[in-house]
Design a protein around this motif. Structure first.
Motif, PDB file in Angstrom:
ATOM      1  N   LEU A 164       1.440  -2.694   6.698  1.00  0.00           N
ATOM      2  CA  LEU A 164       1.597  -1.293   6.411  1.00  0.00           C
ATOM      3  C   LEU A 164       1.765  -0.515   7.896  1.00  0.00           C
ATOM      4  O   LEU A 164       0.994  -0.615   8.699  1.00  0.00           O
ATOM      5  N   ALA A 221       2.010   2.990   8.941  1.00  0.00           N
ATOM      6  CA  ALA A 221       1.228   4.162   8.069  1.00  0.00           C
ATOM      7  C   ALA A 221       2.066   5.381   8.735  1.00  0.00           C
ATOM      8  O   ALA A 221       2.285   6.382   7.934  1.00  0.00           O
ATOM      9  N   TYR A 270      -1.347  13.251   6.900  1.00  0.00           N
ATOM     10  CA  TYR A 270      -1.229  13.055   5.741  1.00  0.00           C
ATOM     11  C   TYR A 270      -1.809  11.840   5.368  1.00  0.00           C
ATOM     12  O   TYR A 270      -1.176  11.027   4.903  1.00  0.00           O
ATOM     13  N   ASP A 271      -3.017  11.704   5.373  1.00  0.00           N
ATOM     14  CA  ASP A 271      -3.915  10.603   5.086  1.00  0.00           C
ATOM     15  C   ASP A 271      -3.923  10.160   3.696  1.00  0.00           C
ATOM     16  O   ASP A 271      -3.707   9.211   3.365  1.00  0.00           O
ATOM     17  N   ALA A 287      -0.814   7.816   2.898  1.00  0.00           N
ATOM     18  CA  ALA A 287      -1.065   6.503   3.388  1.00  0.00           C
ATOM     19  C   ALA A 287      -2.029   5.763   2.347  1.00  0.00           C
ATOM     20  O   ALA A 287      -1.790   4.772   2.179  1.00  0.00           O
ATOM     21  N   ILE A 288      -2.817   6.377   1.631  1.00  0.00           N
ATOM     22  CA  ILE A 288      -4.011   6.074   0.888  1.00  0.00           C
ATOM     23  C   ILE A 288      -3.075   5.642  -0.258  1.00  0.00           C
ATOM     24  O   ILE A 288      -3.105   4.452  -0.783  1.00  0.00           O
ATOM     25  N   VAL A 308      -1.172   2.291  -0.053  1.00  0.00           N
ATOM     26  CA  VAL A 308      -2.306   1.138  -0.236  1.00  0.00           C
ATOM     27  C   VAL A 308      -2.405   1.027  -1.653  1.00  0.00           C
ATOM     28  O   VAL A 308      -2.347  -0.156  -2.175  1.00  0.00           O
ATOM     29  N   GLN A 309      -2.853   2.103  -2.288  1.00  0.00           N
ATOM     30  CA  GLN A 309      -3.068   2.084  -3.619  1.00  0.00           C
ATOM     31  C   GLN A 309      -2.086   1.524  -4.692  1.00  0.00           C
ATOM     32  O   GLN A 309      -2.229   0.522  -5.211  1.00  0.00           O
ATOM     33  N   GLU A 358      -1.205  -2.174  -3.474  1.00  0.00           N
ATOM     34  CA  GLU A 358      -2.196  -3.171  -3.980  1.00  0.00           C
ATOM     35  C   GLU A 358      -2.433  -3.274  -5.634  1.00  0.00           C
ATOM     36  O   GLU A 358      -2.351  -4.183  -6.171  1.00  0.00           O
ATOM     37  N   PHE A 388      -3.165  -3.684   7.679  1.00  0.00           N
ATOM     38  CA  PHE A 388      -3.043  -2.520   8.563  1.00  0.00           C
ATOM     39  C   PHE A 388      -3.274  -3.039   9.781  1.00  0.00           C
ATOM     40  O   PHE A 388      -4.427  -3.033  10.271  1.00  0.00           O
TER      41      PHE A 388
END
Lengths: 270, 461
Positions: A30, A32, A40-41, A44-45, A48-49, A52, A60
């Motif tokens: 990734l 990010a 803008y966390d 990125a979250i 990942v979600q 997955e 990462f």
């Protein structure tokens, strides 16, 4: 007539990222992007979600920073190459590199290729380019996932970010969004026009940049969507920043947040 | 923070001018796109093919130019070579003097603007009348064109009507038909008084030694009707290999430039008048102009020489729409001009090194270009050239410190934490000029540096 036969030698790197290596495994790296790292966390979250959820193992690389685009666009290619070389090192290996930004992805598979044309280590940059994917493009054309499950009640205006021109990214985003129950997409005027961000352009041409952004906002607001969505947070930062400064904030999201929330809404992920 | 010249120019534009440029270019783009996609299943394939043909030409100019000269001469056309603007102007003057000619009627040609022919001829007591309606209005107003195919895109009907009134072309009337009729009445007489006709050429065909001219007003034909000599001034990149290549290029030119399937007039000229023709020029000259083009060919921006001067990139460009053509201080404005104009200056490149910055690099220009010029890539190359030559660039933040930080992970992580300052401190107090330029019209989102990395650690543990 003494003319040479028509040959088709056209020497410039293609914007189209058609030379990419096809995806075989499920492990991805990734990237990010610096905007998600700094502001803008949740984008990125969500990345990942969603990856997955799709069965990917997301790695990462901790040493990552930025793709090098600010200096590339500013003309300081020495500075940019320094950062690109760092990025090449940070993302060593053979796994696909997934970027939740059409702009940063294009920097790797297109921009960096230009500034490394005459460099001794251009092959390593080319190799990274061939395994770099914009996120929605990766989901649709890399993993062949062409519809999206879940539910998301919303009228969405989708901004085609400029650095996805010449790639399959925008169509991929739209294809996924349109397949989600509850979403309707509204078209708005002058859709091909830029949001006015353009990196350092936004601060060295502040008047033109702001006018461009305000025009985009005018077109979007005329269609009264619930949400403005794009594959690039840089465009969203510009448009939302203008709207908020004006005292008329808009709701803006990355396409991956919508995909994630659609899954959440029917409990497919937590 | 200092702003770029073009940005400042845009802020000073009169609202009427801004509206005229914006509406004109937006409509031009929308009509072009509709027509192309209505007519062709895959217009992009046509653009790419046309790009390959033009790229082939510019990469083989060393053979095409002598071959074309040979064919032109076989057709009885005199061929001249001009390596500079001055040389091109002097060729025209010599031809005029040899004929004792005093009056030029002129069709629209970009290269004549580039070499500043009109001012040169006036200095030598030669009258040089523009016969294209837009160029005629520009000339009457001592103004400059602001668009490649629509030179008066920046003018309103009111301004033109006032201009005509001031110049004795009739009482104020801003009906386009009236304006056109008055210009026509004035110009018709002038055609008869002309000694020499000057035109450009949209294409010169290597195979047949023909020049091809497109107009919508038929003015270039009128120019040739009563004059005794025709001079065509042509950039060396205007060659096409074969007549049949016109099938592609003319179809793209009309649609891209003015949203027409074909321009109203398309002339194929292969020499002076034949003995069987009742009238027409008795002599024809073609002046091939280099004026910096071979230097462009040797640069890493040679693709710009594919340009067929349709103006589609101007129409779609958001910066052009906001700033107008005059903002570019060049004969060639807009995206194509931002590449070509500084390049044609050669060693004086720094004078216009700001032009390639006038772009958000959105790529719309490349998407509409009938010969698929990768304009954003070329803008980027010229930005790098400007930086290397040490040309100052107002408002562009220095990148050295950033590059050091972005290639050292520890420094990067520290900056992610330190950035939180902007959430608490008024940005006025921070020594970061770009931040202030941003915040004049835009808010910044909350700084959340490091938040994703912390989440990921927890998520993976």
């Amino acid at each position: 007539m003494p003319v040479r036969p028509l040959k088709t030698k056209v020497e410039f790197p293609k914007m189209l990222n058609s030379e990419r290596i096809q995806v075989t495994g499920k492990r991805v790296q990734l990237m990010a992007t610096c905007l998600c790292d700094a502001f803008y966390d949740d984008v990125a979250i969500a990345t990942v979600q969603v990856l997955e959820y799709l069965g990917c193992e997301v790695v990462f690389p901790e040493s990552q920073t930025c793709c090098g685009q600010p200096a590339f666009n500013g003309g300081d290619w020495d500075a940019s190459r320094k950062v690109v070389r760092h990025t090449v090192k940070a993302f060593e290996g053979n796994d696909p590199v997934i970027v939740p930004s059409g702009s940063c992805a294009a920097m790797i598979f297109h921009g960096a290729q230009i500034e490394f044309e005459k460099e001794a280590d251009k092959d390593s940059v080319a190799a990274l380019g061939k395994r770099t994917w914009e996120l929605a493009d990766f989901i649709v054309n890399g993993l062949n996932k062409t519809t999206w499950e879940g539910k998301f009640e919303s009228t969405i205006a989708f901004h085609r970010s400029c650095h996805t021109r010449g790639t399959k990214s925008s169509e991929a985003s739209l294809q996924l969004l349109k397949s989600i129950p509850g979403i309707s997409i509204v078209e708005f005027g002058e859709a091909e026009q830029c949001c006015g961000f353009g990196g350092t352009f936004s601060v060295s041409f502040p008047a033109i940049s702001s006018s461009m952004g305000n025009l985009k906002l005018e077109h979007v607001r005329a269609k009264n969507p619930d949400l403005l969505v794009s594959a690039d947070m840089s465009c969203m930062m510009h448009l939302a920043g203008l709207a908020s400064h004006e005292g008329k904030p808009i709701k803006a999201k990355h396409v991956i947040q919508v995909l994630r929330d659609a899954l959440k809404n029917i409990g497919l992920i937590k | 923070m200092a702003h770029q010249l073009i940005d400042t120019f845009a802020t000073r534009l009169r609202p009427e001018t801004k509206a005229a440029v914006y509406d004109g270019s937006k409509k031009g783009h929308e009509k072009r796109t509709k027509l192309l996609f209505d007519n062709y299943a895959k217009p992009d394939d046509l653009r790419k093919l046309a790009g390959k043909i033009k790229q082939h030409v510019i990469e083989n100019l060393d053979t095409y130019l002598p071959a074309t000269e040979e064919r032109l001469k076989e057709n009885g056309i005199n061929v001249h070579w001009a390596s500079t603007a001055e040389a091109a102007c002097n060729h025209v003057l010599e031809i005029m003097r040899a004929r004792g000619a005093k009056r030029v009627v002129k069709a629209k040609t970009m290269v004549s603007e580039e070499i500043e022919l009109e001012a040169f001829l006036n200095k030598h007591d030669i009258e040089c009348l523009e016969t294209d309606l837009g160029e005629f209005i520009v000339q009457l107003d001592h103004d400059k064109p602001s668009h490649i195919v629509k030179p008066i895109i920046h003018k309103s009907r009111r301004e033109i009507a006032e201009l005509f009134e001031k110049n004795g072309l009739g009482a104020y009337d801003d009906e386009p038909q009236v304006i056109t009729r008055r210009a026509r009445e004035f110009l018709r007489k002038k055609y008869l008084e002309g000694d020499v006709a000057i035109t450009g050429a949209n294409f010169v065909i290597a195979e047949s030694g023909r020049i091809v001219l497109v107009t919508n007003e038929g003015n270039s034909r009128f120019c040739l009707a009563a004059t005794s000599c025709h001079i065509a001034i042509v950039g060396i990149e205007k060659i096409l290999p074969r007549d049949r290549d016109l099938a592609l290029l003319l179809n793209l030119l009309g649609r891209s430039g003015t949203a027409q399937e074909l321009t109203v007039y398309t002339e194929f000229i292969s020499g002076a008048k034949a003995s069987t023709q009742p009238d027409g020029p008795q002599a024809m000259h073609v002046i091939f102009v280099d004026n910096g083009r071979t230097d462009v060919l040797a640069s890493d921006c040679k693709e710009i020489l594919r340009c067929i001067r349709c103006g589609a990139c101007l129409n779609v460009c958001p910066v052009y729409r906001q700033a107008s053509g005059h903002a570019y201080r060049s004969v060639y404005p807009g995206p194509v001009g931002a590449v070509l104009s500084p390049l044609l200056l050669g060693k004086n490149f720094p004078q216009k090194a700001d032009l390639p910055k006038a772009s958000s690099l959105c790529g719309a220009c490349n998407e509409v270009c009938p010969v698929d010029i990768p304009i954003p890539d070329l803008l980027l190359r010229l930005r790098a050239k400007a930086k290397q030559e040490g040309v100052p660039s107002p408002g562009t933040p220095p990148m050295g410190g950033w590059a050091v930080m972005a290639s050292q992970p520890a420094a990067w992580k520290a900056a992610l934490v330190a950035g939180k300052l902007i959430n608490f401190m008024p940005t006025k107090l921070l020594p970061v000029p770009p931040l202030r330029a941003w915040e004049k019209t835009r808010d910044l989102p909350e700084w959340r540096g490091g938040a994703f990395r912390s989440w990921l650690k927890k998520h993976n543990s």
